[in-house]
Write a protein that holds these residues in place. Structure first.
Motif, PDB file in Angstrom:
ATOM      1  N   LEU A  66      29.008  47.867  50.615  1.00  0.00           N
ATOM      2  CA  LEU A  66      29.373  48.502  48.764  1.00  0.00           C
ATOM      3  C   LEU A  66      30.578  47.328  48.170  1.00  0.00           C
ATOM      4  O   LEU A  66      30.789  47.084  47.474  1.00  0.00           O
ATOM      5  CB  LEU A  66      29.838  49.729  48.657  1.00  0.00           C
ATOM      6  CG  LEU A  66      30.385  50.154  47.405  1.00  0.00           C
ATOM      7  CD1 LEU A  66      29.602  49.849  46.647  1.00  0.00           C
ATOM      8  CD2 LEU A  66      30.292  51.685  47.486  1.00  0.00           C
ATOM      9  N   LYS A  67      31.334  47.580  49.043  1.00  0.00           N
ATOM     10  CA  LYS A  67      32.625  46.754  49.006  1.00  0.00           C
ATOM     11  C   LYS A  67      32.255  44.795  48.142  1.00  0.00           C
ATOM     12  O   LYS A  67      32.704  44.425  47.690  1.00  0.00           O
ATOM     13  CB  LYS A  67      34.145  46.866  50.068  1.00  0.00           C
ATOM     14  CG  LYS A  67      34.733  45.633  48.765  1.00  0.00           C
ATOM     15  CD  LYS A  67      36.460  46.145  49.433  1.00  0.00           C
ATOM     16  CE  LYS A  67      37.932  45.837  49.846  1.00  0.00           C
ATOM     17  NZ  LYS A  67      39.118  45.952  50.107  1.00  0.00           N
ATOM     18  N   LYS A  68      31.596  44.828  49.476  1.00  0.00           N
ATOM     19  CA  LYS A  68      30.895  43.000  49.728  1.00  0.00           C
ATOM     20  C   LYS A  68      30.200  42.556  47.839  1.00  0.00           C
ATOM     21  O   LYS A  68      30.191  42.039  47.445  1.00  0.00           O
ATOM     22  CB  LYS A  68      30.344  42.757  50.732  1.00  0.00           C
ATOM     23  CG  LYS A  68      31.436  42.463  51.513  1.00  0.00           C
ATOM     24  CD  LYS A  68      30.499  41.705  53.206  1.00  0.00           C
ATOM     25  CE  LYS A  68      31.765  42.266  54.164  1.00  0.00           C
ATOM     26  NZ  LYS A  68      30.967  41.578  55.418  1.00  0.00           N
ATOM     27  N   LEU A  69      29.361  44.115  47.415  1.00  0.00           N
ATOM     28  CA  LEU A  69      28.958  43.614  46.438  1.00  0.00           C
ATOM     29  C   LEU A  69      29.320  43.571  45.115  1.00  0.00           C
ATOM     30  O   LEU A  69      29.051  43.239  44.615  1.00  0.00           O
ATOM     31  CB  LEU A  69      27.938  45.372  46.668  1.00  0.00           C
ATOM     32  CG  LEU A  69      26.656  44.741  45.265  1.00  0.00           C
ATOM     33  CD1 LEU A  69      25.322  44.273  44.991  1.00  0.00           C
ATOM     34  CD2 LEU A  69      25.912  46.991  45.677  1.00  0.00           C
ATOM     35  N   LYS A  96      26.863  35.488  49.944  1.00  0.00           N
ATOM     36  CA  LYS A  96      27.652  34.796  50.764  1.00  0.00           C
ATOM     37  C   LYS A  96      28.875  36.030  50.234  1.00  0.00           C
ATOM     38  O   LYS A  96      28.633  35.647  51.978  1.00  0.00           O
ATOM     39  CB  LYS A  96      28.442  33.786  49.609  1.00  0.00           C
ATOM     40  CG  LYS A  96      27.192  32.130  49.756  1.00  0.00           C
ATOM     41  CD  LYS A  96      28.032  31.158  48.692  1.00  0.00           C
ATOM     42  CE  LYS A  96      27.043  30.364  48.968  1.00  0.00           C
ATOM     43  NZ  LYS A  96      27.471  29.083  47.981  1.00  0.00           N
ATOM     44  N   SER A  97      28.953  36.444  49.341  1.00  0.00           N
ATOM     45  CA  SER A  97      29.414  38.029  49.761  1.00  0.00           C
ATOM     46  C   SER A  97      29.422  39.300  50.906  1.00  0.00           C
ATOM     47  O   SER A  97      30.064  39.273  51.914  1.00  0.00           O
ATOM     48  CB  SER A  97      29.917  38.852  48.457  1.00  0.00           C
ATOM     49  OG  SER A  97      30.785  39.729  48.551  1.00  0.00           O
ATOM     50  N   VAL A 130      39.424  45.591  43.796  1.00  0.00           N
ATOM     51  CA  VAL A 130      38.611  44.740  44.114  1.00  0.00           C
ATOM     52  C   VAL A 130      39.424  43.585  43.060  1.00  0.00           C
ATOM     53  O   VAL A 130      40.116  42.810  42.819  1.00  0.00           O
ATOM     54  CB  VAL A 130      37.325  43.945  43.361  1.00  0.00           C
ATOM     55  CG1 VAL A 130      36.621  42.892  43.699  1.00  0.00           C
ATOM     56  CG2 VAL A 130      36.356  44.799  45.100  1.00  0.00           C
ATOM     57  N   LEU A 131      39.422  44.582  41.666  1.00  0.00           N
ATOM     58  CA  LEU A 131      39.955  44.018  40.732  1.00  0.00           C
ATOM     59  C   LEU A 131      41.915  43.984  40.730  1.00  0.00           C
ATOM     60  O   LEU A 131      42.418  42.636  40.277  1.00  0.00           O
ATOM     61  CB  LEU A 131      40.255  45.078  39.364  1.00  0.00           C
ATOM     62  CG  LEU A 131      38.955  45.153  38.179  1.00  0.00           C
ATOM     63  CD1 LEU A 131      39.061  45.268  37.586  1.00  0.00           C
ATOM     64  CD2 LEU A 131      38.429  43.079  38.086  1.00  0.00           C
TER      65      LEU A 131
END
Length: 342
Positions: free
Chosen positions: A240-243, A58-59, A330-331
């Motif tokens: 990478l960011k979505k992972l 989904k991401s 992300v955090l």
């Protein structure tokens, strides 16, 4: 080190992900995919849970192909060959990959789990001295548990070698095989991750001689983290960011409701191995592990030092092995504290 084909049977599971519709990145992502590796172990619950709940698919918005491994060296072979783009793995194989590639192959982009490793032995073994002349299994020569056992024995003044000789014979074998050889008495113990440690105790009446947490400051050490191929990461910064977003979401959901998460993880284990864990094994394994985005960098340095001392690694400069920029972005977006790489 054995080649990938001989070291492990890789189970491929393809997850279909829906396209992103009319978003600008949809057309450019049509021919892309993400190939993710992990182990069918509770120490890799972040991956097991995230895949089972379709968080990665989904991401990412592109097809996600997953491969499972028994031990780190085999997963690193897959990284080097380009067969996987990212994988969950223990510290020592990541260190080896960094050293062998001179810092050109991989980066650690997030932590995943701490703890969950034990030396389980036959009931009649009561001390390290009792291990002399005995056979102790580890998942694979040079993997994280193998280094930990060799260093622990060295610290206790007990000699080993990489061919199974010395005062204690260390026998590399797959974790599933260890369950059988321990039950039949062909080995006397094993330094293994969960859920295999709990299975040896609950199913085969083994006992814990050493909890690895007791050997680390604050009882914390990295057992699993997420690494990526540098080439892939540089070519696909959006993926990478979505992972990493999927990884953080999986960690958050596991910690929010561990009991529910354990059931999801067990469903994944059943699909991969053909058999679910017994409820008592699952509960024991889950309580022994801390799921965290923090890679606990200080323990990585410690693991490297241990590998050097037991002769499985040359001194290596780990500066640059971490790339936590995306993780901290992300955090921050979730209002969570940033993580340091020192």
């Amino acid at each position: 080190m054995k080649r990938l084909a001989a070291a492990v049977a890789v189970l491929a599971v393809t997850t279909l992900a829906a396209a992103c519709g009319s978003s600008p990145s949809a057309s450019s992502a049509e021919n892309r995919q993400v190939r993710l590796g992990y182990f069918p172990n509770i120490t890799h619950a972040t991956a097991l849970y995230g895949i089972e709940k379709d968080l990665y698919a989904k991401s990412l918005g592109v097809p996600v192909t997953t491969s499972t491994f028994n031990a780190g060296p085999a997963a690193i072979e897959a990284v080097f060959s380009g067969a996987v783009d990212a994988t969950y793995i223990g510290p020592n194989p990541a260190i080896n990959a960094w050293e062998k590639s001179k810092g050109k192959a991989i980066n650690i982009v997030a932590g995943a789990a701490s703890g969950g490793v034990f030396l389980v032995v036959k009931p009649e073994i009561n001390s390290v001295e009792d291990l002399k002349g005995k056979k102790i299994a580890t998942p694979q020569l040079g993997n994280t548990q193998d280094v930990a056992l060799r260093h622990w024995l060295l610290e206790k003044g007990i000699k080993t070698d990489t061919k199974g000789g010395g005062e204690v014979s260390i026998v590399p074998q797959e974790n599933s095989q260890t369950l059988q050889t321990f039950a039949t008495g062909d080995i006397d113990g094993a330094w293994v991750p969960e859920p295999f440690a709990s299975r040896l105790v609950i199913e085969s009446k083994g006992k814990i001689l050493q909890d690895e947490r007791e050997l680390w400051p604050g009882k914390q050490f990295v057992i699993t983290h997420l690494i990526v191929r540098q080439e892939w990461a540089k070519a696909n910064p959006d993926l990478l960011k979505k992972l990493v977003e999927a990884h953080v979401q999986s960690t958050q959901e596991i910690n929010a409701d561990p009991d529910a998460a354990a059931k999801v993880v067990n469903a994944s284990v059943q699909k991969l191995t053909g058999k679910p864990l017994k409820p008592e094994v699952l509960a024991s394994a889950f309580k022994n592990i801390t799921f965290t985005n923090d890679p606990i960098a200080s323990s990585l340095t410690g693991s490297a030092d241990h590998a050097v001392k037991v002769g499985l690694l040359k001194p290596v400069d780990l500066n640059g092995i971490y790339d936590l920029k995306i993780l901290n972005e992300v955090l921050a977006a979730k209002g969570q504290q940033s993580i340091k790489d020192k």
